[in-house]
Design a protein around this motif. Structure first.
Motif, PDB file in Angstrom:
ATOM      1  N   ALA A  22       0.827  -1.209   0.000  1.00 19.94           N
ATOM      2  CA  ALA A  22       0.000   0.000   0.000  1.00 19.94           C
ATOM      3  C   ALA A  22       0.858   1.254   0.000  1.00 19.94           C
ATOM      4  O   ALA A  22       0.473   2.294  -0.543  1.00 19.94           O
ATOM      5  CB  ALA A  22      -0.921  -0.004   1.219  1.00 19.94           C
ATOM      6  N   GLY A  23       2.057   1.149   0.592  1.00 16.77           N
ATOM      7  CA  GLY A  23       2.968   2.291   0.635  1.00 16.77           C
ATOM      8  C   GLY A  23       3.816   2.448  -0.611  1.00 16.77           C
ATOM      9  O   GLY A  23       4.639   3.358  -0.692  1.00 16.77           O
ATOM     10  N   GLY A  24       3.630   1.548  -1.575  1.00 16.23           N
ATOM     11  CA  GLY A  24       4.343   1.690  -2.847  1.00 16.23           C
ATOM     12  C   GLY A  24       5.564   0.815  -3.016  1.00 16.23           C
ATOM     13  O   GLY A  24       6.222   0.873  -4.059  1.00 16.23           O
ATOM     14  N   SER A  25       5.878  -0.009  -2.020  1.00 14.12           N
ATOM     15  CA  SER A  25       7.039  -0.896  -2.157  1.00 14.12           C
ATOM     16  C   SER A  25       6.586  -2.294  -2.556  1.00 14.12           C
ATOM     17  O   SER A  25       5.396  -2.560  -2.718  1.00 14.12           O
ATOM     18  CB  SER A  25       7.860  -0.931  -0.868  1.00 14.12           C
ATOM     19  N   ARG A  26       7.541  -3.214  -2.688  1.00 17.19           N
ATOM     20  CA  ARG A  26       7.228  -4.543  -3.222  1.00 17.19           C
ATOM     21  C   ARG A  26       6.825  -5.560  -2.161  1.00 17.19           C
ATOM     22  O   ARG A  26       6.401  -6.657  -2.486  1.00 17.19           O
ATOM     23  CB  ARG A  26       8.436  -5.084  -3.989  1.00 17.19           C
ATOM     24  N   GLY A  27       7.005  -5.237  -0.909  1.00 14.58           N
ATOM     25  CA  GLY A  27       6.608  -6.162   0.145  1.00 14.58           C
ATOM     26  C   GLY A  27       7.616  -7.241   0.440  1.00 14.58           C
ATOM     27  O   GLY A  27       7.263  -8.308   0.953  1.00 14.58           O
ATOM     28  N   THR A  28       8.889  -6.979   0.162  1.00 16.14           N
ATOM     29  CA  THR A  28       9.910  -8.018   0.358  1.00 16.14           C
ATOM     30  C   THR A  28      10.095  -8.392   1.830  1.00 16.14           C
ATOM     31  O   THR A  28      10.282  -9.567   2.155  1.00 16.14           O
ATOM     32  CB  THR A  28      11.261  -7.580  -0.230  1.00 16.14           C
ATOM     33  N   ALA A  29      10.039  -7.403   2.719  1.00 13.89           N
ATOM     34  CA  ALA A  29      10.218  -7.697   4.146  1.00 13.89           C
ATOM     35  C   ALA A  29       9.071  -8.555   4.664  1.00 13.89           C
ATOM     36  O   ALA A  29       9.280  -9.528   5.394  1.00 13.89           O
ATOM     37  CB  ALA A  29      10.327  -6.408   4.942  1.00 13.89           C
ATOM     38  N   GLY A  30       7.834  -8.196   4.276  1.00 14.11           N
ATOM     39  CA  GLY A  30       6.683  -8.974   4.699  1.00 14.11           C
ATOM     40  C   GLY A  30       6.697 -10.381   4.117  1.00 14.11           C
ATOM     41  O   GLY A  30       6.301 -11.342   4.778  1.00 14.11           O
TER      42      GLY A  30
END
Length: 231
Positions: A143-151
């Motif tokens: 939602a914040g514009g990143s790819r979600g790699t950490a999640g």
């Protein structure tokens, strides 16, 4: 002269992919601009305009460089140069990455499908809470514009923990750097973070119901999605 078996004496040369040519141009730009470790590359939009390509095409080249550790793409900051390699070294590493991708995916399929099945049988409330938190983290990143790699990493770690199999978990830790390659390459594909998040939710739902086969099938479907990567 060595021959390829057809009597003509020529060896077929593979045609370079577009993103490989863009990688070469990017490295040329980095060298001509005198950029060094820690320096920030221009914004994607500016680079795409300079190179005459779409941002989606440029993003694939940037993902390739990120997979190899040449750049670090930081949300809100941009692409930061980690080190400046030679063009030949990067192209060689890209081809080696493509060659080993099927084996990495095979290893993930072997280990993570079993871990998901065990998680369905052995999970605790705390395990489910950890998986739900990972989903929330990834959703917030996207939602914040990143790819979600950490999640994404957090989620797979939570599933491995929920299986309560120390040896399988240790094996996943052993290949974690290789798994990172598939994670970056997959989540760098257009629309892939959202697809990955949905497949994660399907895995959690199957684990929550205590259905080992459904959990295994959901994890396999997710890994098949990862395998459908062009880098």
């Amino acid at each position: 002269m060595p021959e390829n078996g057809d009597g003509k004496g020529f060896v077929r040369v593979s045609r370079p992919r577009l993103y490989e040519r863009l990688v070469e141009q990017l490295l040329g730009f980095i060298a001509s601009a005198g950029l060094g470790p820690g320096d920030l590359l221009p914004a994607e939009r500016d680079l795409a305009e300079r190179m005459g390509v779409s941002r989606a095409t440029l993003a694939q080249a940037l993902v390739a460089l990120e997979v190899l550790g040449v750049i670090d793409v930081q949300h809100g900051t941009g692409a930061v140069l980690v080190y400046r390699p030679s063009v030949a070294a990067v192209l060689r590493e890209l081809r080696e990455h493509r060659d080993r991708m099927p084996e990495i995916v095979e290893a993930r399929s072997t280990l993570e499908v079993k871990l998901a099945a065990f998680a369905a049988e052995r999970h605790t409330r705390a395990d489910l809470a950890a998986m739900d938190l990972a989903l929330e983290t990834m959703a917030a990143e996207i939602a914040g514009g990143s790819r979600g790699t950490a999640g994404d990493e957090q989620f797979h770690r939570a599933v491995a923990s929920a299986a309560h199999s120390s040896i399988l978990a240790s094996m996943m830790t052993f290949i974690s750097e290789l798994v990172r390659e598939t994670r970056l390459a997959s989540l760098g594909q257009p629309g892939r973070p959202e697809q990955s998040l949905e497949s994660h939710r399907a895995i959690v739902n199957a684990i929550r119901t205590g259905d080992p086969q459904a959990a295994a099938d959901a994890m396999q479907a997710h890994i098949d999605l990862v395998a459908a990567t062009e880098i």
